[in-house]
Design an enzyme around this catalytic site. Sequence first.
Site, mmCIF file in Angstrom:
data_model
loop_
_atom_site.group_PDB
_atom_site.id
_atom_site.type_symbol
_atom_site.label_atom_id
_atom_site.label_comp_id
_atom_site.label_asym_id
_atom_site.label_seq_id
_atom_site.Cartn_x
_atom_site.Cartn_y
_atom_site.Cartn_z
ATOM 1 N N LYS A 75 2.121 -6.721 -4.565
ATOM 2 C CA LYS A 75 2.055 -5.277 -4.845
ATOM 3 C C LYS A 75 2.753 -4.527 -3.712
ATOM 4 O O LYS A 75 3.574 -3.637 -3.937
ATOM 5 C CB LYS A 75 0.579 -4.876 -4.980
ATOM 6 C CG LYS A 75 0.278 -3.423 -5.203
ATOM 7 C CD LYS A 75 -0.089 -2.656 -3.961
ATOM 8 C CE LYS A 75 -1.310 -3.187 -3.261
ATOM 9 N NZ LYS A 75 -1.666 -2.394 -2.070
ATOM 10 N N LYS B 293 3.284 1.917 6.796
ATOM 11 C CA LYS B 293 2.578 0.708 6.339
ATOM 12 C C LYS B 293 3.563 -0.256 5.666
ATOM 13 O O LYS B 293 3.465 -1.476 5.811
ATOM 14 C CB LYS B 293 1.451 1.098 5.377
ATOM 15 C CG LYS B 293 0.791 -0.049 4.650
ATOM 16 C CD LYS B 293 0.011 -0.993 5.552
ATOM 17 C CE LYS B 293 -0.490 -2.201 4.752
ATOM 18 N NZ LYS B 293 -1.322 -3.105 5.517
HETATM 19 P P1 NAP Z 1 -9.906 -6.336 -2.950
HETATM 20 O O1 NAP Z 1 -10.818 -7.199 -2.161
HETATM 21 O O2 NAP Z 1 -9.206 -6.895 -4.141
HETATM 22 O O3 NAP Z 1 -10.725 -5.017 -3.367
HETATM 23 C C1 NAP Z 1 -10.177 -4.054 -4.199
HETATM 24 C C2 NAP Z 1 -11.167 -2.923 -4.336
HETATM 25 O O4 NAP Z 1 -10.586 -1.906 -5.158
HETATM 26 C C3 NAP Z 1 -12.471 -3.341 -5.040
HETATM 27 O O5 NAP Z 1 -13.525 -2.599 -4.490
HETATM 28 C C4 NAP Z 1 -12.194 -2.942 -6.488
HETATM 29 O O6 NAP Z 1 -13.372 -2.727 -7.239
HETATM 30 C C5 NAP Z 1 -11.458 -1.642 -6.254
HETATM 31 N N1 NAP Z 1 -10.647 -1.214 -7.401
HETATM 32 C C6 NAP Z 1 -9.465 -1.728 -7.821
HETATM 33 N N2 NAP Z 1 -8.995 -1.048 -8.888
HETATM 34 C C7 NAP Z 1 -9.902 -0.065 -9.130
HETATM 35 C C8 NAP Z 1 -9.981 0.975 -10.093
HETATM 36 N N3 NAP Z 1 -9.006 1.149 -11.014
HETATM 37 N N4 NAP Z 1 -11.037 1.787 -10.049
HETATM 38 C C9 NAP Z 1 -12.008 1.627 -9.127
HETATM 39 N N5 NAP Z 1 -11.999 0.659 -8.190
HETATM 40 C C10 NAP Z 1 -10.957 -0.171 -8.187
HETATM 41 O O7 NAP Z 1 -8.731 -5.728 -2.027
HETATM 42 P P2 NAP Z 1 -8.699 -5.460 -0.462
HETATM 43 O O8 NAP Z 1 -8.093 -6.661 0.198
HETATM 44 O O9 NAP Z 1 -9.987 -4.921 -0.007
HETATM 45 O O10 NAP Z 1 -7.549 -4.332 -0.426
HETATM 46 C C11 NAP Z 1 -7.830 -2.959 -0.695
HETATM 47 C C12 NAP Z 1 -6.625 -2.137 -0.238
HETATM 48 O O11 NAP Z 1 -6.405 -2.350 1.166
HETATM 49 C C13 NAP Z 1 -5.315 -2.525 -0.944
HETATM 50 O O12 NAP Z 1 -4.517 -1.380 -1.140
HETATM 51 C C14 NAP Z 1 -4.665 -3.464 0.060
HETATM 52 O O13 NAP Z 1 -3.257 -3.504 -0.092
HETATM 53 C C15 NAP Z 1 -5.082 -2.823 1.375
HETATM 54 N N6 NAP Z 1 -5.102 -3.718 2.538
HETATM 55 C C16 NAP Z 1 -5.658 -4.968 2.479
HETATM 56 C C17 NAP Z 1 -5.638 -5.786 3.607
HETATM 57 C C18 NAP Z 1 -6.221 -7.183 3.603
HETATM 58 O O14 NAP Z 1 -5.931 -7.952 4.552
HETATM 59 N N7 NAP Z 1 -7.046 -7.556 2.630
HETATM 60 C C19 NAP Z 1 -5.052 -5.346 4.790
HETATM 61 C C20 NAP Z 1 -4.515 -4.066 4.829
HETATM 62 C C21 NAP Z 1 -4.531 -3.265 3.706
HETATM 63 P P3 NAP Z 1 -14.135 -3.963 -7.950
HETATM 64 O O15 NAP Z 1 -15.033 -4.546 -6.892
HETATM 65 O O16 NAP Z 1 -14.868 -3.350 -9.070
HETATM 66 O O17 NAP Z 1 -13.075 -4.933 -8.420
#
Ligand code: NAP
Length: 297
Positions: free
Chosen positions: A240, A172
């Site tokens: 990050k 990744k």
């Molecule tokens: P996001 O929209 O910011 O969502 C983050 C999620 O993590 C939310 O559900 C948040 O809960 C939860 N969270 C964060 N810290 C937490 C904690 N300490 N305890 C419990 N829940 C926690 O992010 P995202 O874009 O979905 O990304 C999620 C992951 O996928 C990341 O590792 C990112 O690098 C990866 N990713 C993202 C993409 C993309 O295009 N967005 C693509 C590939 C991979 P709350 O709702 O309560 O804040």
Amino acid sequence: MTDRVGFLGLGIMGRGMASNLLRAGFDLTVWNRTAARADELVAAGARRADSPAELAAACEVICCCVSDTPDVREVLLGERGVIHGAAPGTLVIDMSTISPQGAREIAAALAERGVRFLDAPVSGGSEGAAKGTLTIMVGGDADDVARATPVLQAMGKTITHVGGTGDGQTVKLVNQILVVGNMLAVAEALIFAQASGVDLEKTLHAVVGGAAGSWMLSNRGPQVIRRDWRPGFTIDLQQKDLRLVLEAAEQVGAPMIATAMISQLYRTLQSAGLGAEGNHALVKALERLAGIEVGAA
Ligand code: NAP
């Protein structure tokens, strides 16, 4: 019997991924730290858990997609974490992007309770999550990958077992080096096109299907031209990932010349308060240096 499946973390990615599990017919239980974010899925037929531990007690396979390494630790190993509810033999599939070393440590802690672990980070953006077309890079034991495959197939199109625990995360990070390098090229190319006075829509149309084509160009190029900075992937999360790349590169002694520079460009945007914008806003860092704005009349 089909495994009962749980999903922890319903952010931009998790919401789409969990919806696809539901659509594929899995008996799904969900949990999100901010509970209201689970409402839509519960209305669509998912069960709601009040904690990761409670979810774990009700599921044989548990997917997780939260932000960073400490967050995965918290959700899986913390006070109300999965480890306190999971029966031996439960399979945890972490689909967040975290450090490869962190993944190995978490796997070891779960293994002490007989809980299996795969690192299975994804690529394909919010669009891929919503459509079920993600690319999934899996690290772990072959038997666990075989067990996880029907679950992964509901969320992704290209599923590759790349190696042992942590190797999914390493691949990744390879992906992220490619993503930001592509985005820098898209940004620089559009600034050149703008400065040269050619039509930006026609320029994109002309080059997108050729040798210069890329996912970032096809999906984020049009957003840059429209100056639409809504995030598929935020700058803060992109940073990050670049931190994880630079830390891992330090450990293996690989020079990261372009990636380090791009990380510094993103930092200028974070300093300007733009961390919640999409990662394609990288173009703004170059625009400030160039004194040229893409899409300006
Ligand atoms: P996001 O929209 O910011 O969502 C983050 C999620 O993590 C939310 O559900 C948040 O809960 C939860 N969270 C964060 N810290 C937490 C904690 N300490 N305890 C419990 N829940 C926690 O992010 P995202 O874009 O979905 O990304 C999620 C992951 O996928 C990341 O590792 C990112 O690098 C990866 N990713 C993202 C993409 C993309 O295009 N967005 C693509 C590939 C991979 P709350 O709702 O309560 O804040």
